[in-house]
Design an enzyme around this catalytic site. Sequence first.
Site, short mmCIF file in Angstrom:
data_model
loop_
_atom_site.label_atom_id
_atom_site.label_comp_id
_atom_site.label_asym_id
_atom_site.label_seq_id
_atom_site.Cartn_x
_atom_site.Cartn_y
_atom_site.Cartn_z
N HIS A 1 1.08 -1.30 -0.10
CA HIS A 1 0.02 0.01 -0.01
C HIS A 1 1.00 1.36 -0.06
O HIS A 1 0.33 2.15 -0.14
CB HIS A 1 -0.90 -0.09 1.21
CG HIS A 1 -2.02 -1.18 1.23
ND1 HIS A 1 -2.93 -1.41 0.17
CD2 HIS A 1 -2.11 -2.31 2.12
CE1 HIS A 1 -3.56 -2.32 0.67
NE2 HIS A 1 -3.19 -2.95 1.76
N ASP B 1 -4.68 -12.68 4.51
CA ASP B 1 -5.85 -12.19 4.96
C ASP B 1 -6.96 -12.68 4.06
O ASP B 1 -8.01 -12.17 4.21
CB ASP B 1 -5.75 -10.48 4.77
CG ASP B 1 -4.95 -9.82 3.90
OD1 ASP B 1 -4.39 -10.60 3.05
OD2 ASP B 1 -4.64 -9.00 4.29
#
Length: 317
Positions: free
Chosen positions: A137, A260
Amino acid sequence: MKIIYSKKHKKHNPPFEIYDGVKESYAEKADRIEGIVKTLREKGFGKYIQRPFRFPKKYIQAIHHREYVRFLREKTQSLKKGNVLYPSYFMMDTYTPLVSGTYHAAIESVNIALTGAKYILQGEPVIYSLCRPPGHHASEKSTGGYCYFNNAAIAANFLASYGNVAILDIDFHHGNGTQSIFYDRSDVLYLSIHADPRKRFPYSSGFVDEIGRGDGKGFTKNYPLSLGTKNSTYLRVLEKTIQDIENYSPAYLIISLGFDTYAHDPIGGFKLTESFYSTIGKTIANLHLPTLIIQEGGYNTKALGGLAYNFLNGFIK
Ligand code: Q9C
Ligand code: ZN
């Protein structure tokens, strides 16, 4: 398989993240990496490199703006132990705070990625770089989503001077930073499978109409999936990305690996099962490309070791 690890990540230990003004416990915990190493060791898996090499700053500066790197260094070094800094310029959200150890941990995470890349250049077929903090990110001049320096992008750029690179990002979240960094380039293919950005972080990118720009047009491809996605749908989409990679025919493959996507991840939302990770590993390994695996997210600290073991075992079988 060589596994690159360093205990320096423990100095990065933010006490909480902020969600709509409410403090919550920090999901991106040091235990994540410790749990993976403990489980893999118990199972006798991997050869551990505990001291990654050090690299000149030019590899980071090739990706991140100098004033951003300076901001991270100076800000974290001005923080006293126990102090936490929340958003300012260069910081995109309230999930990615600075503490006194953040800069050193983030530099070491880059060293772990670059050490992996160096072994790949030396002819190793697959390396697992246990990076923490994660990176996908982080963009040219912004932190975000628990990320500071973009480990995968820095390693990809390093490898790209030796041959084309494909990055396959299978973290639950879209790697907005990595996409942005390579958006104009055709020598690095960026592919991502992730949760529908209308529903989950980073919200503003990861849609199918984002395909790259200029020379990079056609070298970014997004595969957003609905919350609740199960093994079978995921596998069909993974196979599409494998086809994309075969068509591109890169010299090197980088996996931005997030766990995740697991059904019982505390912040995820897919329904992938534990044993399915070996299928994911095996499917990617079928490309027979030199592969650098970079750790990104995954927050079920108790399950991570088993997920990593299944993925890596599937990969080498
Ligand atoms: N309270 C990575 O997986 N949103 N980053 C958290 C939960 C931020 C995820 C909201 C998610 C960032 C590397
Ligand atoms: Zn993620």
